[in-house]
Write an enzyme that holds these catalytic residues in place. Structure first.
Site, PDB file in Angstrom:
ATOM      1  CB  ALA A   1      -0.953  -0.003   1.193  1.00  9.71           C
TER       2      ALA A   1
ATOM      3  CB  SER B   1       0.162   6.106   7.692  1.00 10.79           C
ATOM      4  OG  SER B   1      -0.356   4.843   8.050  1.00 10.79           O
ATOM      5  CB  SER B   2      -0.152   1.689   4.385  1.00  8.05           C
ATOM      6  OG  SER B   2       1.160   1.699   3.887  1.00  8.05           O
TER       7      SER B   2
ATOM      8  N   GLY C   1      11.623   4.486   7.972  1.00  8.92           N
ATOM      9  CA  GLY C   1      11.126   5.838   8.248  1.00  8.92           C
ATOM     10  C   GLY C   1      11.101   6.117   9.747  1.00  8.92           C
TER      11      GLY C   1
ATOM     12  CB  VAL D   1       7.135  11.671   3.295  1.00 12.21           C
ATOM     13  CG1 VAL D   1       6.500  12.486   2.177  1.00 12.21           C
ATOM     14  CG2 VAL D   1       8.583  11.335   2.945  1.00 12.21           C
TER      15      VAL D   1
ATOM     16  CE  LYS E   1       3.913   6.521   9.395  1.00  9.59           C
ATOM     17  NZ  LYS E   1       3.338   5.281   9.965  1.00  9.59           N
TER      18      LYS E   1
ATOM     19  CG  HIS F   1       6.106   2.856   1.595  1.00  9.01           C
ATOM     20  ND1 HIS F   1       4.743   3.000   1.578  1.00  9.01           N
ATOM     21  CD2 HIS F   1       6.402   2.124   2.706  1.00  9.01           C
ATOM     22  CE1 HIS F   1       4.222   2.365   2.624  1.00  9.01           C
ATOM     23  NE2 HIS F   1       5.202   1.836   3.325  1.00  9.01           N
TER      24      HIS F   1
END
Ligand code: PAF
Length: 282
Positions: free
Chosen positions: A32, A187-188, A149, A178, A151, A37
């Site tokens: 996703a 986020s996916s 990442g 990002v 996050k 990514h």
């Protein structure tokens, strides 16, 4: 771009490149894919001869069956995106390929106090599942560098610890978060937000950025309360945890000078979707 489905395919691909003396950049993902990514991949492409991305929704890191069921899966789109971003090979194993023994695995990792706080408290077993899959992927892909990442700040600390404990010869590269234009961390899971949830979710990062201004002006505890109250006052948002932690140990701080570097880590439920974010405070 090569699409590799089995561990043996990946092993052979990596072996051919190692023999040729090529450096390998590796970006593990659960698919996703979004621009977050792709920024990891872009960095890998810049820094390595060959870049490999894995797309694997790892069942053993989900402590919530519904979260696993609802996790977005967009493989065809992911493959198109990866190809256009310069990826050389994508590894897309089935669950039985990664876990031939079944989903109850024997490996038990110990990350000490890194796995007693925040995500680990609320998602028991999550980091063991992450460590198992990342270790198995590293063992096969033998990357020169692997990209993650910021996050998932705690995940990054866990992976660095894994690499240290097992002496895995890979450089872990931490990459900036990002964000969408309104500040929401990519986020996916964002695609699962309904329109009103999506709008309100931007308040997570806005509040964190506002709170950064209070460093050394308000106490650590006041800033914790400010963030939790401000986010909980948004109708569709509910804070699961927010903590200000030492960036090196992930342990809570009491005073601003308790740590050289302080990160604010948060998990928020937005309707049925759980989002995390992490912002550097100091
Ligand atoms: O961050 C993720 O997407 C996953 O936790 C990872 C590192 C790909 C392991 O499944």
């Amino acid at each position: 771009m090569n699409v590799l489905k089995t561990c043996e395919d990946l092993r052979k691909y990596v072996e051919a490149h190692s023999v040729a003396g090529n450096t390998i950049g590796f970006v593990p993902t659960m698919g996703a894919l979004h621009n977050g990514h792709l920024s990891l991949l872009t960095r890998s492409v810049k820094e390595n001869d060959v870049s490999i991305v894995s797309v694997f929704v790892n069942p053993i890191q989900f402590n919530n069956k519904e979260d696993l069921r609802m996790y977005p899966r967009t493989l065809d789109k992911d493959i198109t995106l990866l190809e256009s971003a310069g990826c050389n090979a994508v590894f897309v194993p089935e669950v039985a390929e990664m876990y031939p023994e079944g989903e109850i695995v024997a490996e038990k990792y110990d990350f000490g106090s890194l796995e007693t706080v925040m995500e680990a408290k609320f998602r028991p077993g999550h980091f063991n599942g992450v460590a198992v899959v990342v270790k198995r992927l590293f063992d096969i892909a033998k990357p020169t560098r692997a990209y993650f990442g910021l996050k998932d700040f705690q995940q990054l600390a866990i992976i660095k610890s894994l690499v240290n404990q097992y002496d895995i010869p890979v450089e872990i590269v931490s990459c900036e978060i990002v964000r969408e234009e309104d500040g929401l961390a990519m986020s996916s899971r964002n695609v699962r937000l309904k329109a009103d949830e999506r709008k309100q979710a931007a308040r997570i990062s806005h509040t964190l950025f506002d709170a950064v201004q209070y460093v050394n002006k308000k106490s650590v505890d006041e800033v914790r309360k400010f963030v939790i109250n401000a986010i909980n006052s948004v109708p569709l948002l509910s804070v699961e945890y927010f903590d200000l932690v030492d960036a090196a140990t992930l342990q809570s701080i009491d005073k601003w000078d308790d740590a050289e570097s302080v990160v604010g880590c948060i998990a928020v439920n937005v309707g049925e979707v759980r989002l995390i974010d992490a912002v550097l405070f100091l």
